[in-house]
Enzyme design. Structure first.
Site, short mmCIF file in Angstrom:
data_model
loop_
_atom_site.label_atom_id
_atom_site.label_comp_id
_atom_site.label_asym_id
_atom_site.label_seq_id
_atom_site.Cartn_x
_atom_site.Cartn_y
_atom_site.Cartn_z
CG ASP A 99 -0.30 -0.30 2.54
OD1 ASP A 99 0.94 -0.50 2.57
OD2 ASP A 99 -1.01 -0.35 3.55
CG ASP A 102 6.32 5.33 6.81
OD1 ASP A 102 6.88 6.42 6.65
OD2 ASP A 102 5.80 5.01 7.90
CE LYS A 130 3.07 7.88 5.58
NZ LYS A 130 3.01 7.59 7.02
CG PHE A 151 -1.26 7.70 10.25
CD1 PHE A 151 -0.45 6.57 10.19
CD2 PHE A 151 -2.62 7.54 10.44
CE1 PHE A 151 -1.00 5.30 10.33
CE2 PHE A 151 -3.18 6.27 10.57
CZ PHE A 151 -2.37 5.15 10.51
CB VAL A 152 -2.72 8.57 4.60
CG1 VAL A 152 -2.15 9.96 4.34
CG2 VAL A 152 -1.73 7.49 4.13
CG ASP A 158 -4.57 -0.60 9.40
OD1 ASP A 158 -3.56 -0.59 8.68
OD2 ASP A 158 -4.53 -0.98 10.60
P1 IMP Z 1 7.52 0.80 6.15
O1 IMP Z 1 8.02 -0.56 6.45
O2 IMP Z 1 7.84 1.79 7.23
O3 IMP Z 1 7.87 1.32 4.76
O4 IMP Z 1 5.95 0.78 6.27
C1 IMP Z 1 5.20 0.12 5.42
C2 IMP Z 1 3.93 -0.36 6.11
O5 IMP Z 1 3.53 0.48 7.18
C3 IMP Z 1 2.84 -0.31 5.09
O6 IMP Z 1 2.68 -1.57 4.51
C4 IMP Z 1 1.64 0.10 5.88
O7 IMP Z 1 0.96 -1.04 6.29
C5 IMP Z 1 2.16 0.80 7.10
N1 IMP Z 1 2.02 2.27 6.98
C6 IMP Z 1 3.00 3.17 6.71
N2 IMP Z 1 2.52 4.41 6.67
C7 IMP Z 1 1.19 4.32 6.93
C8 IMP Z 1 0.13 5.29 7.01
O8 IMP Z 1 0.30 6.51 6.84
N3 IMP Z 1 -1.10 4.80 7.27
C9 IMP Z 1 -1.34 3.47 7.47
N4 IMP Z 1 -0.40 2.53 7.38
C10 IMP Z 1 0.86 2.96 7.11
MG MG Z 2 -0.21 -2.27 6.84
#
Ligand code: IMP
Ligand code: MG
Length: 177
Positions: A99, A102, A130, A151-152, A158
């Site tokens: 999705d 981040d 992001k 945060f979205v 979710d």
């Molecule tokens: P990362 O490992 O930090 O890149 O985060 C990825 C995971 O964190 C995504 O698959 C999302 O499930 C969750 N995530 C990151 N940012 C958001 C947000 O703004 N809203 C909801 N879920 C998020």
């Molecule tokens: Mg997730």
């Protein structure tokens, strides 16, 4: 549910148009090949189902359950693989869908894992990326939209397991947290 939305960031129509473009990019990169798609649950559920129906090609769809947020609004830093068995990817080119990008840790961990399992190449697609510094080095080959570092929710994303079925991407009011 809608009363908890502070602001709509990307509406349904705009998402649909962008998915048409992403589907074209993916088709062009996997010519004449059965595409093996790995969908990261649960966040990429809505995005993947809308995107993959725009790709009129032979697809195999696998899902991978990963968790990194553990309920809050910031990444925990740890990526957990929740399945007993990983999809069979040996010798295949794989497209992973998530999705949102981040910190980058989730995609990095998944890409590494699939390469360890013998995938010959792993391409990555995310609905959202992001605008922030990544904590893990990872490339998203197909990006729907670049958004600010906030945060979205919605369209699969979710907050504490809720709001995934909002048809658009938006921000959450403070009083709903
Ligand atoms: P990362 O490992 O930090 O890149 O985060 C990825 C995971 O964190 C995504 O698959 C999302 O499930 C969750 N995530 C990151 N940012 C958001 C947000 O703004 N809203 C909801 N879920 C998020
Ligand atoms: Mg997730």
């Amino acid at each position: 549910m809608e009363k908890d939305v502070e602001r709509v960031l990307v509406d349904e129509e705009v998402i649909g148009k962008r998915l048409d473009g992403m589907a074209r990019e993916i088709r062009a990169d996997f010519p004449d090949e059965v595409i093996l798609v790995v969908v990261l649950l649960k966040g990429a559920l809505v995005f993947a189902s809308d995107l993959l129906r725009r790709i009129p090609r032979m697809l195999e769809i696998e899902c991978l359950n990963v968790a990194s947020y553990h309920g809050g609004t910031s990444s925990s830093g740890q990526v957990d693989f929740l399945d007993h068995k990983l999809p069979e990817v040996a010798g295949r080119r794989v497209l992973v869908l998530d999705d949102i990008l981040d910190t980058g840790r989730t995609l990095r961990a998944v890409v590494d894992r699939l390469l360890e399992e013998g995938a010959t190449e792993v391409k990555t697609g995310v609905l959202l990326a992001k605008d922030r510094e990544r904590e893990a080095e990872v490339e998203a080959h197909y990006v729907g939209f670049e958004i600010g570092d906030e945060f979205v929710i919605g369209y699969g994303l979710d907050y504490r397991g809720r709001y995934r079925n909002l048809p658009y991407v938006g921000t959450l009011k403070d009083e709903a947290r």
